[in-house]
Design an enzyme around this catalytic site. Structure first.
Site, PDB file in Angstrom:
ATOM      1  N   GLN A   1       0.840  -1.209   0.000  1.00 27.20           N
ATOM      2  CA  GLN A   1       0.000   0.000   0.000  1.00 27.20           C
ATOM      3  C   GLN A   1       0.869   1.251   0.000  1.00 27.20           C
ATOM      4  O   GLN A   1       0.627   2.219  -0.695  1.00 27.20           O
ATOM      5  CB  GLN A   1      -0.877   0.044   1.256  1.00 27.20           C
ATOM      6  CG  GLN A   1      -1.950  -1.002   1.316  1.00 27.20           C
ATOM      7  CD  GLN A   1      -2.925  -0.727   2.448  1.00 27.20           C
ATOM      8  OE1 GLN A   1      -2.531  -0.302   3.525  1.00 27.20           O
ATOM      9  NE2 GLN A   1      -4.200  -0.971   2.202  1.00 27.20           N
TER      10      GLN A   1
ATOM     11  N   ILE B   1       3.939   1.846  -0.974  1.00 29.89           N
ATOM     12  CA  ILE B   1       4.748   2.164  -2.155  1.00 29.89           C
ATOM     13  C   ILE B   1       3.932   2.878  -3.233  1.00 29.89           C
ATOM     14  O   ILE B   1       4.487   3.481  -4.150  1.00 29.89           O
ATOM     15  CB  ILE B   1       5.372   0.864  -2.729  1.00 29.89           C
ATOM     16  CG1 ILE B   1       6.576   1.176  -3.638  1.00 29.89           C
ATOM     17  CG2 ILE B   1       4.367   0.042  -3.498  1.00 29.89           C
ATOM     18  CD1 ILE B   1       7.810   1.545  -2.904  1.00 29.89           C
ATOM     19  N   ARG B   2       2.595   2.848  -3.095  1.00 33.74           N
ATOM     20  CA  ARG B   2       1.772   3.545  -4.079  1.00 33.74           C
ATOM     21  C   ARG B   2       1.982   5.063  -4.052  1.00 33.74           C
ATOM     22  O   ARG B   2       1.649   5.747  -5.007  1.00 33.74           O
ATOM     23  CB  ARG B   2       0.297   3.201  -3.876  1.00 33.74           C
ATOM     24  CG  ARG B   2      -0.041   1.724  -4.077  1.00 33.74           C
ATOM     25  CD  ARG B   2       0.357   1.278  -5.481  1.00 33.74           C
ATOM     26  NE  ARG B   2       0.028   2.289  -6.466  1.00 33.74           N
ATOM     27  CZ  ARG B   2      -1.179   2.496  -6.953  1.00 33.74           C
ATOM     28  NH1 ARG B   2      -2.170   1.733  -6.561  1.00 33.74           N
ATOM     29  NH2 ARG B   2      -1.401   3.442  -7.831  1.00 33.74           N
TER      30      ARG B   2
ATOM     31  N   TYR C   1      15.083  -3.722   1.099  1.00 41.02           N
ATOM     32  CA  TYR C   1      15.823  -4.966   1.261  1.00 41.02           C
ATOM     33  C   TYR C   1      15.418  -5.903   0.132  1.00 41.02           C
ATOM     34  O   TYR C   1      14.225  -6.113  -0.111  1.00 41.02           O
ATOM     35  CB  TYR C   1      15.418  -5.565   2.613  1.00 41.02           C
ATOM     36  CG  TYR C   1      16.208  -6.771   3.030  1.00 41.02           C
ATOM     37  CD1 TYR C   1      17.412  -6.634   3.722  1.00 41.02           C
ATOM     38  CD2 TYR C   1      15.746  -8.050   2.758  1.00 41.02           C
ATOM     39  CE1 TYR C   1      18.130  -7.749   4.126  1.00 41.02           C
ATOM     40  CE2 TYR C   1      16.457  -9.171   3.158  1.00 41.02           C
ATOM     41  CZ  TYR C   1      17.646  -9.013   3.836  1.00 41.02           C
ATOM     42  OH  TYR C   1      18.348 -10.117   4.237  1.00 41.02           O
TER      43      TYR C   1
ATOM     44  N   LEU D   1       8.602  17.055   3.170  1.00 39.85           N
ATOM     45  CA  LEU D   1       7.555  17.244   4.171  1.00 39.85           C
ATOM     46  C   LEU D   1       6.169  17.409   3.537  1.00 39.85           C
ATOM     47  O   LEU D   1       5.180  16.893   4.064  1.00 39.85           O
ATOM     48  CB  LEU D   1       7.895  18.462   5.052  1.00 39.85           C
ATOM     49  CG  LEU D   1       6.871  18.828   6.127  1.00 39.85           C
ATOM     50  CD1 LEU D   1       6.609  17.667   7.070  1.00 39.85           C
ATOM     51  CD2 LEU D   1       7.343  20.052   6.910  1.00 39.85           C
TER      52      LEU D   1
ATOM     53  N   ARG E   1      -3.131   8.174   5.216  1.00 35.65           N
ATOM     54  CA  ARG E   1      -2.868   6.932   5.936  1.00 35.65           C
ATOM     55  C   ARG E   1      -3.095   7.037   7.441  1.00 35.65           C
ATOM     56  O   ARG E   1      -3.169   5.995   8.109  1.00 35.65           O
ATOM     57  CB  ARG E   1      -1.447   6.456   5.632  1.00 35.65           C
ATOM     58  CG  ARG E   1      -1.189   6.192   4.154  1.00 35.65           C
ATOM     59  CD  ARG E   1      -2.201   5.215   3.551  1.00 35.65           C
ATOM     60  NE  ARG E   1      -1.908   4.932   2.146  1.00 35.65           N
ATOM     61  CZ  ARG E   1      -2.608   4.073   1.412  1.00 35.65           C
ATOM     62  NH1 ARG E   1      -3.652   3.433   1.910  1.00 35.65           N
ATOM     63  NH2 ARG E   1      -2.291   3.868   0.151  1.00 35.65           N
TER      64      ARG E   1
END
Lengths: 293, 293, 293, 293
Positions: free
Chosen positions: A78, A80-81, A90, A190, A200
């Site tokens: 979610q 990374i959208r 990683y 920012l 979120r």
């Protein structure tokens, strides 16, 4: 604040690796843009509130934050959208994942919401919760066992079973489930961070990403840029957007024209769900025009 | 709609070169995302309004518009600040600019606003306006004469004055003023276009860019994606954002608690300018709590 | 080409939903930028090759492609790292995933590469391959059984086991593995698409994403923008980048100064791996200066 | 390095306001991505060179630079085309521009290049140069006089001519030419900065932006991230890209197959300009196959 991991969920964390700028950098950038024009705004806090209110977003872009985050893969998917960020994750093509997976707290185990197509309803509780938790744990452990078997590598780099050649890491990872933890460095300015947080840290966001957003907001942003944090809470998180139709109703109600408000509502094309949101936002409950009919 | 230039200002235009998608493409993308979940929203229009209201922006990104725009350089300098677009601008390093510059309509010639640090106040009118217009025109003509002299090129590619070598185009253009017209191809997705329009079709935007935004909105967007256009007007352009403090005041007023509203206003940290905006937004004029004191 | 799904892997596909522009649109945009300057390039193909060679990328951004892609989640996780695209992904918060997962072809089942930290080595073959395939299939089937059990929903929307309340979709999906298929609408401009393809159609890319890139390149790009495709193959895919040190060696070799080439190589700071790549790129095998020593 | 203005052109400068990260941050991010896989690369410098060579760009995005730049408007117009940066520019809607404009050094005054459609040829020199410089200066001074007249403001904020109302700042600025200086805060990550520098420190870039790029490269990047700077010079600036056709010719020449090289060249579709570039890149001058014919 630097380097301290703030724990999130059962194995996750958020850790500030570096940052650039502060409230002063926002003000500094705004004064370049507006030049002498900003002299009259005597206080930095006032200027930051003005910028937030007027959606003058570029000065907020002059601050940058770099986090180290450990999070379940389904949360990462979610997260990374949000594209306006820099990420180094990683890689399970190069390296081996750890035996770490997310098991929800019992209070978070809930069924599908009946009213909200995307959310959860009531907690399962009791025996069903215990059973689900046991299955989740059992499945994850077996998944990791299989992953290790496929890799056929020992921690010291040697081979576990000399009779097998093992599977390439980039293939073995396929068997891992979305509950497993990954980690990344995530760097964002920012303005875009606040946009991410407004979506979120919102009540509609899935609990498992919301706790990350809340941690970033309360533990990091509040300390890092206190004036921007306060303005963000007052103008974004704590505010509300009224539509053209909603505004018309509110204007009529404020002017004491109840009948007109009711007529407007009926004719405004306000969707039922939108009306419910308006009622809730404005604390109209007992006062709802429809209820008068 | 394709290829027809919509005139803007004295020599500018907006022309649709190509587009991709329509209202149906927004719905199609949303149904991929929300899958079976969107079945209950029976109508496309309703789904588009829901997406706009809930700020589910990605389906709007599935539509794309390519415009050919002719605009004064000072307008282009504001416009280009919107970074999420693709641009091919006419290059004065390669080519020679035309003798076309912006002269404002007399009604647009105004002095600096006393109340708004960034805007204009009253039209000049009369003799002063006539004098300013004459000077603007004279200056622009002389600027272009000098540009041509520096270039030392004839329209047929030959040399004007064989005793001089002329100046490279990339240098000669330095003498051009910001009133001259440039042109570009500008390609952007619908979500980012609407964001651009919400800022540039706003009353605070400079008149000379606002007329471009209004032309795009009324001539292009309204015809291209009528349902998205309507939702945008209802939820963005025609709506308003209330801050946490503003909401508190409105809730108290709606509940008939005038004294509390007044106290909230005094203690809320609402800036005077913010309060004026709230009064105007909600049509509180004669009703203003402060006026009762 | 529109709507036809091109199959990829065992259950995946790539399908063109829409596109905007073609080779002509690239040329059109370039002629806006370079104006009269491009008149001398008589042919569109020549101009496109020139733009590709000189890395004038903005005209390629004027073409846009929208694909519907079905792909395993672990491939989607790599793919999404390319940020300059628009995406609407099937959401497992709203909807239920299908019982579709990726099982590699036996020829693709390989162990970890000894020489390349991120890739695969020799195919397993024989009994070990058969055993791994069986385990992959068995695990995926059991994973999906568990997912269905957690959801506790029947295809008709009813409840499977009335004694349980089931798990919210956003939680149940945690148990799904990275081998399962997801799908999305993916929209990108041609310049960024070619950048994506140059990385993902490369021999270093993981096989499972490479086949998607190759399908897009050969089935879609080649037909859609043939001149841009040809230029891309000649200047990007088929070309090579030489470093400063590599260029020095090549210059010395071309001038017949073998000793100098050898000395340059020794003193150039060329890493051993870099040297091997240069030898391979230039077909120096038997000719390798080091081999002469 | 912080705060010191590095002078550029006659009135411009580049000044580092802030930065985040260094060579160590690149390595740190790469080690997160590649995990244990990078342990074998024993040295940071070697890892950075590897990342640059293999175009693993995301670790370079973990460093961020904020500059204060003063630059002529026509340079700013080129510069702003790089979209992946944050910008706060001095606004002439809010504030009054200074009487500062760019007058080229006499050695930079040149005519249009005969061979390069976008560049300059020979310096004018002598009397013509002196005449052009005088005109440039005279025009700029008169332009600024007119700007002041339009504004009708005294430095103390009062009115110059009480009989006129003056023109709003947002309109008066139209008369300013592209030679005048503006200034901005510009913030960008290291990967995108290096991309900007590879284009703007290139010999094909216009002199007036190239000197900014060179200053940033030599005064800032070299000191800030010395290992990344060195790798960038070796692999980007000092390297060269060979096309598929160019590679074929080089391979034939290296193998001593001169006739084949000549045939390849004839049949390869290498454009004449491309061939000249190859000859120059590889130092083939006297050796040019065509010259043998």
């Amino acid at each position: 604040m630097l380097y301290t991991p703030f724990p999130v969920l059962d194995h996750g964390f958020v850790r500030v690796v570096d940052y650039m700028g502060d409230d002063g950098a926002i003000v500094q950038a705004a004064r370049v843009s507006y030049g002498r024009g900003t002299r009259r705004v005597s206080q930095d806090r006032g200027l930051i509130r003005y910028l937030m209110r007027q959606r003058h977003t570029t000065p907020f872009e002059m601050c940058e934050l770099k986090l180290h985050v450990k999070l379940p893969i389904f949360v990462a998917r979610q997260w990374i959208r949000h594209r306006t960020a820099n990420v180094n994750e990683y890689s399970a093509r190069y390296s081996i994942l750890d035996r770490e997976f997310y098991i929800p707290d019992e209070r978070q185990l809930a069924g599908q919401s009946a009213s909200n197509r995307q959310g959860r309803g009531e907690p399962l509780g009791g025996a069903e919760a215990a059973r689900v938790l046991a299955l989740l744990r059992e499945d994850a452990e077996r998944t990791y066992d299989r992953y290790e078997e496929f890799l056929n590598e020992r921690p010291d780099g040697g081979v576990r079973d000399p009779d097998r050649s093992g599977l390439a890491r980039e293939l073995a990872r396929m068997s891992i489930s979305l509950a497993f933890y990954t980690q990344w460095y995530w760097k964002i300015d920012l303005h875009n961070l606040l946009h991410f947080l407004s979506l979120r840290a919102d009540a509609h966001a899935q609990y498992e990403i919301r706790v990350y957003a809340e941690t970033i907001l309360d533990e990091v942003v509040r300390r890092w840029v206190p004036a921007a944090y306060e303005a963000f809470c007052d103008y974004r998180l704590g505010g509300a957007h009224l539509s053209r139709g909603g505004l018309d109703v509110v204007r009529a109600l404020l002017a004491g024209r109840r009948d007109e408000a009711e007529a407007l509502r009926a004719g405004s094309g306000l969707a039922p769900r939108e009306w419910r949101e308006l009622v809730e936002t404005l604390g109209l409950e007992g006062d709802e025009p429809a209820a008068q009919a």
